[in-house]
Design a protein around this motif. Structure first.
Motif, PDB file in Angstrom:
ATOM      1  N   ALA A  79       0.828  -1.206   0.000  1.00 42.82           N
ATOM      2  CA  ALA A  79       0.000   0.000   0.000  1.00 42.82           C
ATOM      3  C   ALA A  79       0.862   1.254   0.000  1.00 42.82           C
ATOM      4  O   ALA A  79       0.572   2.232  -0.698  1.00 42.82           O
ATOM      5  CB  ALA A  79      -0.933  -0.004   1.205  1.00 42.82           C
TER       6      ALA A  79
ATOM      7  N   SER B  90       1.034   3.982  -3.007  1.00 48.22           N
ATOM      8  CA  SER B  90       0.778   5.381  -2.680  1.00 48.22           C
ATOM      9  C   SER B  90       1.923   6.279  -3.131  1.00 48.22           C
ATOM     10  O   SER B  90       1.716   7.356  -3.688  1.00 48.22           O
ATOM     11  CB  SER B  90       0.551   5.531  -1.178  1.00 48.22           C
ATOM     12  OG  SER B  90       0.193   6.864  -0.847  1.00 48.22           O
TER      13      SER B  90
ATOM     14  N   PRO C  37       1.905  11.378   0.914  1.00 48.29           N
ATOM     15  CA  PRO C  37       1.626  10.232   0.048  1.00 48.29           C
ATOM     16  C   PRO C  37       0.731  10.612  -1.122  1.00 48.29           C
ATOM     17  O   PRO C  37       0.006  11.606  -1.086  1.00 48.29           O
ATOM     18  CB  PRO C  37       0.920   9.251   0.990  1.00 48.29           C
ATOM     19  CG  PRO C  37       0.298  10.119   2.038  1.00 48.29           C
ATOM     20  CD  PRO C  37       1.251  11.261   2.223  1.00 48.29           C
TER      21      PRO C  37
ATOM     22  N   LEU D 299      -1.845   8.901  -2.242  1.00 46.29           N
ATOM     23  CA  LEU D 299      -3.235   8.641  -1.876  1.00 46.29           C
ATOM     24  C   LEU D 299      -3.600   9.407  -0.616  1.00 46.29           C
ATOM     25  O   LEU D 299      -2.766   9.591   0.274  1.00 46.29           O
ATOM     26  CB  LEU D 299      -3.455   7.143  -1.642  1.00 46.29           C
ATOM     27  CG  LEU D 299      -3.280   6.209  -2.847  1.00 46.29           C
ATOM     28  CD1 LEU D 299      -3.402   4.768  -2.391  1.00 46.29           C
ATOM     29  CD2 LEU D 299      -4.292   6.517  -3.935  1.00 46.29           C
TER      30      LEU D 299
ATOM     31  N   HIS E  94      -5.833   5.440   1.222  1.00 44.98           N
ATOM     32  CA  HIS E  94      -4.725   4.581   1.669  1.00 44.98           C
ATOM     33  C   HIS E  94      -5.222   3.530   2.664  1.00 44.98           C
ATOM     34  O   HIS E  94      -4.823   2.365   2.600  1.00 44.98           O
ATOM     35  CB  HIS E  94      -3.638   5.442   2.306  1.00 44.98           C
ATOM     36  CG  HIS E  94      -2.384   4.692   2.627  1.00 44.98           C
ATOM     37  ND1 HIS E  94      -2.247   3.974   3.797  1.00 44.98           N
ATOM     38  CD2 HIS E  94      -1.220   4.518   1.932  1.00 44.98           C
ATOM     39  CE1 HIS E  94      -1.050   3.411   3.822  1.00 44.98           C
ATOM     40  NE2 HIS E  94      -0.416   3.716   2.705  1.00 44.98           N
TER      41      HIS E  94
ATOM     42  N   THR F 237      -5.187  -0.549   2.014  1.00 43.27           N
ATOM     43  CA  THR F 237      -4.547  -1.481   2.950  1.00 43.27           C
ATOM     44  C   THR F 237      -5.524  -2.558   3.388  1.00 43.27           C
ATOM     45  O   THR F 237      -5.170  -3.749   3.469  1.00 43.27           O
ATOM     46  CB  THR F 237      -4.021  -0.724   4.181  1.00 43.27           C
ATOM     47  OG1 THR F 237      -3.125   0.304   3.756  1.00 43.27           O
ATOM     48  CG2 THR F 237      -3.293  -1.663   5.130  1.00 43.27           C
TER      49      THR F 237
END
Length: 294
Positions: A178, A182, A193, A195, A200, A204
């Protein structure tokens, strides 16, 4: 497919994904630093969460079984099925189990039985009404010996430990993946990040479930190995001929009767069709019979 994997694995996936989701919502991500991921911190957290999820599932196993199957107790004085209780008592003593497992019956035309519980001295054995109606007494005793052997071998705890390792691996891999996704989506002039926090978190969570499913073949291979051990233990308790007779009867009667019924396949005695053996918790009945005969 999911029904054949078992309530234990289903509850475990839900527990682990829920732990990860809640931790993300609360912002509990101490493994993320200004320089990226602290892998040692992430590994420690994943080990903690992974084993916590597995053992929560284990502790809930008896409760979930009773609720899912509407189990009814069998007493030794039962005029029809008292011999089931007596067989569990006899084999438990022979296997060195100090506290006899609880004994139950559940209504289903399926020819099957299972054992579950958080420990050797806190466990249960359940048989279906279909099994008792289909099998002779000696065959039922072979099935019971197999399930008691599961308990004596500590297979519930062993499966929980194996699942804990898988959980830790899944959670570690999903968070690394993840973070990498990102970062790949972040533009050069962006800060933070690529995202947003919510995206995010959801990524995940989805990866937790996806990697959990992808790891199932490894766990199922381990389960199949334990099945051969339980068959061998059942043969020692009840006699090899009873175990073979039970498996032969299962082979003759094995068919998916009620697709709506969730199965505790992690500890059930029936096998699965050959084409899905890779993700089956049990070896084929032919292989189990051959192993006992050889």
């Amino acid at each position: 497919m999911f029904k054949r994997i078992g309530l234990f694995l289903l509850v475990n996936i839900l527990v682990v994904s829920t732990i990860g989701l809640i931790s993300s919502l609360l912002g509990i991500q101490p493994y993320l630093t200004a320089n990226g991921i602290n892998y040692e911190s992430l590994l420690a957290i994943c080990l903690l969460w992974g084993f916590a999820g597995s053992f929560i599932s284990l502790m809930l196993s008896k409760f979930m079984a009773k609720m899912a199957f509407r189990l009814r107790p069998i007493e030794s004085t039962d005029p029809n099925f008292g011999y089931v209780h007596q067989a569990v008592s006899l084999y438990s003593k022979s296997a060195g189990i100090s506290k006899m497992p609880e004994v139950y019956i559940y209504d289903s035309p399926e020819v099957n039985a299972f054992a579950t519980g958080p420990s050797k001295n806190n466990s249960l054995v359940a048989v279906s009404s279909g099994l008792l109606q289909t099998m002779r007494r000696d065959e039922v005793e072979g099935v019971i010996a197999h399930e008691v052997s599961h308990i004596a071998n500590g297979d519930m705890v062993t499966m929980a430990l194996a699942q804990g390792v898988m959980n830790a691996f899944v959670m570690f891999l999903s968070r690394v993946a993840a973070f990498a996704i990102s970062q790949a989506l972040r533009k050069d002039d962006d800060e933070g990040p690529g995202l947003g926090p919510f995206a995010h978190m959801m990524l995940t969570w989805v990866l937790d479930i996806l990697f959990g499913l992808l790891c199932l073949p490894i766990l199922m291979w381990f389960s199949r190995y334990r099945e051969f051990r339980a068959d061998a233990g059942g043969a020692k308790l009840a006699g090899r001929e009873k175990m073979i007779a039970a498996l032969e009867k299962l082979k003759n009667n094995h068919a998916p009767i009620d697709n709506r019924e969730p199965n505790l396949a992690a500890f059930k005695i029936s096998g699965a069709p050959k084409w899905i053996e890779l993700i089956s918790s049990h070896p084929s009945l032919d292989k189990r019979i051959e192993a006992l005969r050889s």
